[in-house]
Design a protein around this motif. Sequence first.
Motif, PDB file in Angstrom:
ATOM      1  N   GLU A 198      27.232 -16.957   2.303  1.00 26.98           N
ATOM      2  CA  GLU A 198      28.367 -16.525   1.497  1.00 26.98           C
ATOM      3  C   GLU A 198      27.987 -16.554   0.022  1.00 26.98           C
ATOM      4  O   GLU A 198      27.089 -17.286  -0.391  1.00 26.98           O
ATOM      5  CB  GLU A 198      29.590 -17.388   1.747  1.00 26.98           C
ATOM      6  CG  GLU A 198      29.486 -18.814   1.292  1.00 26.98           C
ATOM      7  CD  GLU A 198      30.802 -19.562   1.500  1.00 26.98           C
ATOM      8  OE1 GLU A 198      31.382 -20.006   0.485  1.00 26.98           O
ATOM      9  OE2 GLU A 198      31.239 -19.681   2.663  1.00 26.98           O
ATOM     10  N   ILE A 199      28.667 -15.706  -0.748  1.00 30.66           N
ATOM     11  CA  ILE A 199      28.422 -15.607  -2.185  1.00 30.66           C
ATOM     12  C   ILE A 199      29.723 -15.926  -2.902  1.00 30.66           C
ATOM     13  O   ILE A 199      30.695 -15.167  -2.802  1.00 30.66           O
ATOM     14  CB  ILE A 199      27.927 -14.204  -2.572  1.00 30.66           C
ATOM     15  CG1 ILE A 199      26.631 -13.860  -1.818  1.00 30.66           C
ATOM     16  CG2 ILE A 199      27.702 -14.115  -4.069  1.00 30.66           C
ATOM     17  CD1 ILE A 199      26.153 -12.445  -2.057  1.00 30.66           C
TER      18      ILE A 199
ATOM     19  N   ALA B  13      22.766 -14.331   0.926  1.00 39.42           N
ATOM     20  CA  ALA B  13      23.069 -15.029  -0.320  1.00 39.42           C
ATOM     21  C   ALA B  13      21.847 -15.143  -1.227  1.00 39.42           C
ATOM     22  O   ALA B  13      21.983 -15.133  -2.454  1.00 39.42           O
ATOM     23  CB  ALA B  13      23.616 -16.425  -0.008  1.00 39.42           C
TER      24      ALA B  13
ATOM     25  N   GLY C 103      21.717 -11.837  -2.896  1.00 38.17           N
ATOM     26  CA  GLY C 103      23.011 -11.335  -3.346  1.00 38.17           C
ATOM     27  C   GLY C 103      23.484 -10.101  -2.611  1.00 38.17           C
ATOM     28  O   GLY C 103      24.321  -9.352  -3.127  1.00 38.17           O
TER      29      GLY C 103
END
Length: 336
Positions: free
Chosen positions: A119-120, A298, A301
């Motif tokens: 997750e970002i 992640a 990105g």
Amino acid sequence: ERDPYERATPLFEASQRRSALTDPTGNFATMRTFVFALAVSGAAAFAPAGRSMSMKMEGNPLQKAAAAALAAGLGLSTMSPLAANAITKDEIQSLSYLQVKGTGLANRCAEAAGEGKGEIAINGKKQLVDMCLEPKQFLVEEEVAKKNGEVLKDFVKTKLMTRQTYSLDGVSGTVTSEGGKLKFVEEDGIDYAATTVQLPGGERVPFLFTIKELVATGAGSALKPGFQWGGEFKVPSYRTGLFLDPKGRGMTTGYDMAVALPGLQNGEEGDAELFNENNKKFDVIPGKIEFEVTKVNAADGEVSGVFVSKQPSDTDLGSKVPKNVLLKGIWYGRIE
């Protein structure tokens, strides 16, 4: 074995009957249901069942060899549909112009590399760049006669008439986190593509596939698998003011009436019958889109997933009533 996409379609049709996409209130419930169905089935949902992907290799020997090496390296000839649909950004960027030329890869959207379970987090303001949207299915709303004789409006499958130039690429915008919600505002990039599809009866429907001035929002503070966001965008006219129709009429240039049909444009009613054709206008109509994140890398990105978009077709500069076009496909982006 049935195509996974065909298995997902009944979910969409059932949800469409419960809360229609044609609801004038703009309810996103059906679109979100179908986006979730696509996310569950993954990239294989768009792959033809039991069909291998081949490339026509023409040109000089160097191009043939490059295309053959590309097919072998990416597994486009004999591997499963899922493998054939997956291609990462690094793989695309490692190819030369000759390796891409004539293969259709320039029209493809990448997929986030790795397992895609990260997750970002979005803290403050960030940029979503290299965004790509690739439609996989094109449906147009038509009146369909049922077996009992009842005529209902439904979305029917169409045949794509445009060559492989219908994806959006290089789109960028700002992503912000405010009040427990993420907001994306589209700002730049190749955010429109002129596309034409053909209905089963032979009628062709041109439209401008776009996400211009998109403002998408979703509940959450991080991009992770299962995250959904969506919103409205603007759909400009398929043609611009300099376009001249077959009778030489245009919006900013050309004749202001059909010179060859004077009898239909005088008398008591004037040009009432041809008013829309004679008086061109540049229509800007809203559209709606829903995204879902299915993979996140992640480390780099990267974010990828599926989308469902509903937008109007061409109005022929105001002379036609637009049809509703439903697009379903995959998307990719990178957070900076």
